[in-house]
Design an enzyme around this catalytic site. Structure first.
Site, PDB file in Angstrom:
ATOM      1  N   LYS A 207     -95.033 -44.308 -71.699  1.00  0.00           N
ATOM      2  CA  LYS A 207     -94.670 -45.017 -70.466  1.00  0.00           C
ATOM      3  C   LYS A 207     -95.795 -44.886 -69.436  1.00  0.00           C
ATOM      4  O   LYS A 207     -96.244 -45.854 -68.870  1.00  0.00           O
ATOM      5  CB  LYS A 207     -93.357 -44.451 -69.926  1.00  0.00           C
ATOM      6  CG  LYS A 207     -92.908 -45.090 -68.638  1.00  0.00           C
ATOM      7  CD  LYS A 207     -91.557 -44.558 -68.191  1.00  0.00           C
ATOM      8  CE  LYS A 207     -91.272 -45.040 -66.783  1.00  0.00           C
ATOM      9  NZ  LYS A 207     -89.987 -44.555 -66.266  1.00  0.00           N
ATOM     10  N   GLU A 213    -100.234 -34.898 -74.850  1.00  0.00           N
ATOM     11  CA  GLU A 213    -100.059 -34.910 -76.311  1.00  0.00           C
ATOM     12  C   GLU A 213    -100.428 -36.271 -76.890  1.00  0.00           C
ATOM     13  O   GLU A 213    -101.149 -36.372 -77.892  1.00  0.00           O
ATOM     14  CB  GLU A 213     -98.595 -34.601 -76.680  1.00  0.00           C
ATOM     15  CG  GLU A 213     -98.143 -33.186 -76.392  1.00  0.00           C
ATOM     16  CD  GLU A 213     -97.587 -33.003 -74.986  1.00  0.00           C
ATOM     17  OE1 GLU A 213     -97.901 -33.823 -74.083  1.00  0.00           O
ATOM     18  OE2 GLU A 213     -96.841 -32.026 -74.783  1.00  0.00           O
ATOM     19  N   GLY A 267     -87.878 -42.799 -69.756  1.00  0.00           N
ATOM     20  CA  GLY A 267     -88.400 -42.546 -71.103  1.00  0.00           C
ATOM     21  C   GLY A 267     -87.294 -42.341 -72.125  1.00  0.00           C
ATOM     22  O   GLY A 267     -87.319 -42.910 -73.222  1.00  0.00           O
ATOM     23  N   ARG A 268     -86.277 -41.562 -71.765  1.00  0.00           N
ATOM     24  CA  ARG A 268     -85.206 -41.256 -72.725  1.00  0.00           C
ATOM     25  C   ARG A 268     -84.212 -42.405 -72.874  1.00  0.00           C
ATOM     26  O   ARG A 268     -83.260 -42.302 -73.626  1.00  0.00           O
ATOM     27  CB  ARG A 268     -84.501 -39.961 -72.314  1.00  0.00           C
ATOM     28  CG  ARG A 268     -84.056 -39.916 -70.864  1.00  0.00           C
ATOM     29  CD  ARG A 268     -83.686 -38.504 -70.431  1.00  0.00           C
ATOM     30  NE  ARG A 268     -83.343 -38.418 -69.012  1.00  0.00           N
ATOM     31  CZ  ARG A 268     -84.204 -38.204 -68.023  1.00  0.00           C
ATOM     32  NH1 ARG A 268     -85.481 -38.086 -68.294  1.00  0.00           N
ATOM     33  NH2 ARG A 268     -83.799 -38.122 -66.761  1.00  0.00           N
ATOM     34  N   GLU A 353     -82.281 -33.658 -70.672  1.00  0.00           N
ATOM     35  CA  GLU A 353     -83.280 -34.007 -69.661  1.00  0.00           C
ATOM     36  C   GLU A 353     -82.589 -34.760 -68.515  1.00  0.00           C
ATOM     37  O   GLU A 353     -83.026 -34.701 -67.374  1.00  0.00           O
ATOM     38  CB  GLU A 353     -84.411 -34.845 -70.275  1.00  0.00           C
ATOM     39  CG  GLU A 353     -85.693 -34.808 -69.476  1.00  0.00           C
ATOM     40  CD  GLU A 353     -86.874 -35.471 -70.165  1.00  0.00           C
ATOM     41  OE1 GLU A 353     -86.888 -36.704 -70.282  1.00  0.00           O
ATOM     42  OE2 GLU A 353     -87.805 -34.757 -70.590  1.00  0.00           O
ATOM     43  N   HIS A 384     -72.434 -25.332 -94.380  1.00  0.00           N
ATOM     44  CA  HIS A 384     -72.919 -24.174 -95.132  1.00  0.00           C
ATOM     45  C   HIS A 384     -73.885 -23.344 -94.301  1.00  0.00           C
ATOM     46  O   HIS A 384     -74.641 -22.536 -94.851  1.00  0.00           O
ATOM     47  CB  HIS A 384     -73.580 -24.647 -96.429  1.00  0.00           C
ATOM     48  CG  HIS A 384     -72.609 -25.387 -97.306  1.00  0.00           C
ATOM     49  ND1 HIS A 384     -71.828 -24.748 -98.243  1.00  0.00           N
ATOM     50  CD2 HIS A 384     -72.249 -26.690 -97.336  1.00  0.00           C
ATOM     51  CE1 HIS A 384     -71.050 -25.642 -98.840  1.00  0.00           C
ATOM     52  NE2 HIS A 384     -71.278 -26.830 -98.304  1.00  0.00           N
ATOM     53  N   LYS A 510     -96.348 -28.296 -67.596  1.00  0.00           N
ATOM     54  CA  LYS A 510     -97.505 -29.131 -67.985  1.00  0.00           C
ATOM     55  C   LYS A 510     -98.731 -28.726 -67.168  1.00  0.00           C
ATOM     56  O   LYS A 510     -99.827 -28.556 -67.694  1.00  0.00           O
ATOM     57  CB  LYS A 510     -97.219 -30.612 -67.712  1.00  0.00           C
ATOM     58  CG  LYS A 510     -96.160 -31.245 -68.582  1.00  0.00           C
ATOM     59  CD  LYS A 510     -96.064 -32.739 -68.212  1.00  0.00           C
ATOM     60  CE  LYS A 510     -94.848 -33.381 -68.816  1.00  0.00           C
ATOM     61  NZ  LYS A 510     -94.593 -34.740 -68.319  1.00  0.00           N
TER      62      LYS A 510
HETATM   63  O1  F6P Z   1     -92.270 -34.532 -70.231  1.00  0.00           O
HETATM   64  C1  F6P Z   1     -91.132 -35.295 -70.249  1.00  0.00           C
HETATM   65  C2  F6P Z   1     -91.451 -36.765 -70.327  1.00  0.00           C
HETATM   66  O2  F6P Z   1     -91.871 -37.236 -69.090  1.00  0.00           O
HETATM   67  C3  F6P Z   1     -90.240 -37.525 -70.833  1.00  0.00           C
HETATM   68  O3  F6P Z   1     -89.355 -37.846 -69.831  1.00  0.00           O
HETATM   69  C4  F6P Z   1     -90.867 -38.703 -71.486  1.00  0.00           C
HETATM   70  O4  F6P Z   1     -89.988 -39.349 -72.363  1.00  0.00           O
HETATM   71  C5  F6P Z   1     -92.028 -38.045 -72.173  1.00  0.00           C
HETATM   72  O5  F6P Z   1     -92.461 -37.048 -71.265  1.00  0.00           O
HETATM   73  C6  F6P Z   1     -93.168 -38.952 -72.558  1.00  0.00           C
HETATM   74  O6  F6P Z   1     -93.694 -39.631 -71.467  1.00  0.00           O
HETATM   75  P1  F6P Z   1     -94.619 -40.883 -71.655  1.00  0.00           P
HETATM   76  O7  F6P Z   1     -93.844 -41.947 -72.339  1.00  0.00           O
HETATM   77  O8  F6P Z   1     -95.037 -41.289 -70.274  1.00  0.00           O
HETATM   78  O9  F6P Z   1     -95.807 -40.480 -72.490  1.00  0.00           O
END
Ligand code: F6P
Length: 545
Positions: A207, A213, A267-268, A353, A384, A510
């Site tokens: 987003k 990452e 995002g979620r 979240e 199990h 972060k």
């Molecule tokens: O760190 C949490 C977050 O901001 C989530 O809310 C989001 O889904 C995820 O990181 C990834 O964010 P982006 O889509 O901006 O890379």
């Protein structure tokens, strides 16, 4: 001040009611109200939801609905559907319901016709994925694309991962998808293993297009393509999904190959936006449209059904009932479907979240616990592993059981006469029965059990469950399930008075990671971090890396 729900008369009535009812057993409830198993059910689209095995009477349900009314759930829901800025801490609308509006229907968000904008992006996604699926879009060497690798994390990963697995049966164009999220290089390395760069398309999903990452993995993936096919290949092997065109361009992806969404999609809550591009590439735009239609059907129900018969509202109220009145800490989600293996992980971000907050929307502290802890594994595997604790442990863990009438795959039983899927479902029904009704000491003793073993074998029961059934795990049903839980989260957040759409709590970690990273490798002695534990951990790592 946001109003304090625990100070309302409705809350107080529930507290008194709980005191009177907490020790009563589901056996009594069923004996006193024999129709409840048929009547305490609600249907929405293809979902049949049985909530009769909950520790509630019809009076409890009335009181819970009163609580929803006291919290102004209906008004808040209507504000969301009207495009109001209900994400107050970020001053944003919450518009994910616009992502699944049928073509031609509009919802105004920030003065624009969100429905029209959504359908324009869907049209572009459809065109693009059609060309990948038909082989018209080819890699730099002219090879057909056979693998799409989505690089994203959190909401830009968990939804596509879950839906891709759930719709395994609908992959009909010879395209597979893989998903890379973790900054642990093991993830990318393992997912690229065996792939042919010439036939691989990367979808960089973020987003913000600023997530460490994702940008790090995307850069490594770019190197992998360039090393195999040269710099010019990037344009044919990378597309982006983002709200941030500038950053996409700065990364080196042509914005002609970018699929956008909007800051009003959290995002979620984004699997149904362009973030679903990898899923669409695998299953096609028609199946993706069915997925969106399933979500929309639940949206309509949520927006219009009276609270007493409103599935997400009822399920949220039951969540509040156990969290706040019984002190339950968590909710298990137990899909009796291997293809839904990632559904609990998906729900963890969606729910935790969203509702893991300690202050209300106006910044004042909450006065009751919020944010159920979601966890789970598919049945029958979980039986199990951890069901022992569900059945005989000291904790109360309400559980959602999900199952399907028809299998996505079936195989004959050992003697060849039955179906493995029937065994799967008989396990689901058995578990919810045993959790609810248990087995008494008298019943166990009557079977001739040695007296000293009787206490070990007593099954207390009175453990609440919801059973959610659907005919089959179709794209529409996957959409319905997602929307059902999205709106539960919404209602719980509305009752607690919190902003379910921000996530400030993830930021500090972060920042600290960015600050700490150079210290792990710097030639100089690292500056103290102000606490002896972190200092010692850093030193250990430097000495052992
Ligand atoms: O760190 C949490 C977050 O901001 C989530 O809310 C989001 O889904 C995820 O990181 C990834 O964010 P982006 O889509 O901006 O890379």
């Amino acid at each position: 001040m946001s109003s304090d729900i625990t100070a309302t008369a409705a809350w107080q009535k529930l507290r008194d009611h709980h005191a009177a009812l907490a020790d009563r057993h589901l056996r009594e409830f069923f004996a006193a109200d024999p129709e409840r198993g048929r009547e305490l059910t609600v249907s929405v689209a293809d979902l049949r939801i049985d909530y009769s095995k909950h520790r509630v009477t019809r009076e409890t349900l009335d009181l819970l609905v009163e609580l929803a009314e006291a919290a102004g759930v209906t008004a808040r829901r209507d504000e969301m559907f009207a495009g109001a800025h209900i994400n107050t801490s970020e001053d944003r609308a919450v518009g994910h319901v616009a992502l699944r509006l049928p073509a031609g229907e509009s919802m105004t968000i920030d003065g624009a016709d969100a429905g029209a904008e959504v359908h324009e992006v869907l049209r572009r996604m459809g065109e693009f994925t059609d060309s990948v699926r038909s082989g018209e879009w080819r890699g730099a060497t002219g090879a057909r694309i056979t693998t799409v690798v989505n690089i994203g994390i959190g909401g830009s990963d968990l939804g596509p991962v879950m839906v891709h697995q759930a719709l395994r049966h609908y992959a009909d164009a010879g395209i597979d998808a893989r998903f890379v999220s973790n900054i642990d290089p093991a993830d990318l390395t393992a997912k690229l293993a065996g792939l042919d760069p010439a036939a691989t398309l990367f979808v960089i999903s973020s987003k913000t297009f600023s997530t460490l990452e994702t940008l790090t993995n995307a850069t490594a993936a770019r190197r992998w393509i360039v090393a195999a096919l040269g710099e010019d290949a990037v344009a044919k092997h990378f597309v982006a999904v983002s709200t941030n065109a500038e950053r996409v361009a700065a990364f080196g992806i042509d914005t002609a190959n970018m699929f956008g969404f909007w800051d009003w999609v959290g995002g979620r809550y984004s699997v149904d936006s362009a973030i679903g591009l990898s899923v669409m590439a695998v299953v096609g735009k028609e199946r993706f449209a069915e997925f969106l239609a399933g979500m929309h059907a639940v949206d309509r129900h949520f927006a219009t059904a009276p609270l007493h018969g409103n599935a997400p509202v009822l399920l949220a109220l039951l969540g509040v009932w156990y969290s706040n009145f019984f002190g339950a800490q968590s909710r298990a989600v137990l899909p009796y479907s291997n293809d839904l293996a990632r559904f609990p992980a998906y729900l963890q971000q969606l729910t935790m979240e969203s509702n893991g907050k300690s202050v209300r929307a106006d910044g004042s502290p909450v006065t009751t616990s919020t944010g159920e802890i979601f966890w789970g594994e598919p049945g029958t595997n979980g039986q199990h592993a951890f069901y022992q604790l569900l059945h005989q442990g000291t904790r109360l863990i309400p559980a959602d059981f999900l199952g399907f009438a028809r299998p996505t795959d079936d195989l004959p039983t050992r003697d060849g006469t039955g179906s493995m899927h029937d065994i799967l479902m008989s396990n689901l029904f058995a578990q919810t029965k045993v959790l609810a009704f248990g087995k008494t000491a008298e019943e166990i003793a009557a079977e001739g059990t040695a007296p000293e073993l009787v206490p070990h074998k007593v099954m207390p029961g009175n453990r609440p469950t919801t059973t959610i059934l659907a005919p089959q795990l179709t794209p529409s049903v996957v959409g319905q399930l997602i929307a059902l839980y999205e709106h539960q989260v919404f209602v719980e957040g509305a009752i607690w008075g919190i902003d379910s759409f921000d996530q400030w709590g993830v930021e500090l970690g972060k920042q600290q990671a960015l600050a700490l990273e150079p210290l792990l490798t710097s030639p100089e002695e690292p500056a103290s971090q102000g606490d002896s534990s972190t200092d010692a951990l850093i030193h250990w790592y430097r000495d052992n890396r």
